[in-house]
Design an enzyme around this catalytic site. Sequence first.
Site, PDB file in Angstrom:
ATOM      1  N   GLU A  22     -10.873   0.383   2.721  1.00  0.00           N
ATOM      2  CA  GLU A  22     -10.666   1.588   1.899  1.00  0.00           C
ATOM      3  C   GLU A  22     -11.919   1.919   1.098  1.00  0.00           C
ATOM      4  OE1 GLU A  22      -8.278   1.858  -2.105  1.00  0.00           O
ATOM      5  OE2 GLU A  22      -6.854   1.863  -0.434  1.00  0.00           O
ATOM      6  N   LYS A  27      -4.041  -7.510   3.002  1.00  0.00           N
ATOM      7  CA  LYS A  27      -4.154  -6.422   2.025  1.00  0.00           C
ATOM      8  C   LYS A  27      -5.547  -6.384   1.402  1.00  0.00           C
ATOM      9  CE  LYS A  27      -2.611  -3.059  -0.634  1.00  0.00           C
ATOM     10  NZ  LYS A  27      -3.469  -3.004  -1.801  1.00  0.00           N
ATOM     11  N   SER A  81       0.855  -1.187   0.000  1.00  0.00           N
ATOM     12  CA  SER A  81       0.000   0.000   0.000  1.00  0.00           C
ATOM     13  C   SER A  81       0.892   1.239   0.000  1.00  0.00           C
ATOM     14  CB  SER A  81      -0.911   0.019   1.232  1.00  0.00           C
ATOM     15  OG  SER A  81      -1.748   1.149   1.229  1.00  0.00           O
ATOM     16  N   HIS A 119      -7.682  -4.708   3.898  1.00  0.00           N
ATOM     17  CA  HIS A 119      -7.281  -3.289   3.857  1.00  0.00           C
ATOM     18  C   HIS A 119      -8.014  -2.566   2.737  1.00  0.00           C
ATOM     19  CE1 HIS A 119      -4.741  -0.251   1.828  1.00  0.00           C
ATOM     20  NE2 HIS A 119      -4.257   0.074   3.005  1.00  0.00           N
ATOM     21  N   ASN A 120      -8.046  -3.162   1.551  1.00  0.00           N
ATOM     22  CA  ASN A 120      -8.691  -2.503   0.415  1.00  0.00           C
ATOM     23  C   ASN A 120     -10.204  -2.471   0.567  1.00  0.00           C
ATOM     24  OD1 ASN A 120      -6.081  -2.390  -0.567  1.00  0.00           O
ATOM     25  ND2 ASN A 120      -6.695  -2.863  -2.660  1.00  0.00           N
TER      26      ASN A 120
END
Length: 298
Positions: A171, A164, A112, A167-168
Amino acid sequence: MGANMTRRLAAGGIDVVGMDPSEAARKAIADTARVTTVADLPALIAALPAPRIVWLMLPSGDISERMIADLGQRLSGGDLVIDGANAYYKDSMRHASDLAARGIGFVDAGVSGGIWGLQNGYALMVGGTKESFDRAAPLIRILAPAPDRGWMHCGPAGSGHFVKMVHNGIEYGMMQAYAEGFSLMEAKKEFGIDVAAVSQMWRDGTVIRSWLLDLIADTLKSGTKLEGIKPYVADSGEGRWTAVEAVDLGIPAPVISLALMMRFATQGSNDYAAKLLALMRGEFGGHPVQHEPAAGHD
């Protein structure tokens, strides 16, 4: 992103061999100290001293699949492959198993930082065996915002890309919430709210301050006009995987899932449903149905 990671590694004292079939991409980093470039995989493998570390920064999917399979045929036991794509974590688990059968290590690195990573460093979520991680660690510490922060060995192979992925997904939800909030303020015309000023003020002391808010504030401060921007928001796949994983695990994730649905709506996926809703409303309530201009007419 791969080019900037190359520059950051080289600035940190690492000799890098960069491979890209594009001559323009190679020229863009050819004058970087400690960096040499090659055009194909055989040249890359020949240029790297054994045991090799090959870090991939490719789109997830077919191109990554082909490259990892090719590396599995060409690399030697003791070499290490690091996949920095936004790959599906189950694919990474399979890649680790396939390469391990050939004596090749594998690390999945969720990265990231985007276009700001060269300056600010990259957050790295890393999966793999301890042995493989330890070999990758010197590179990770250079790429990270600082040697002692901004990176984590998350667990076995696949865990880095899993973290990840989540995480996205988060987001997606954060971006949707910001977009909706600023849209509400912009729509309240009688107050004449300066949304650019609000975005700047929110950056200090508020509980919703974040890097995403910093980016919004900088964009609005620059005077960027939204009128000419098409209301289309792509989804790279990570939000979909996060929503599917929530279903598989039976974990409620309504914000992430709805943010994903809103992206689908911007892509025209809601057009048929919206048109059908308009027709139904017209049929039962007699409400007027608006029609688009005929082709060739203003």
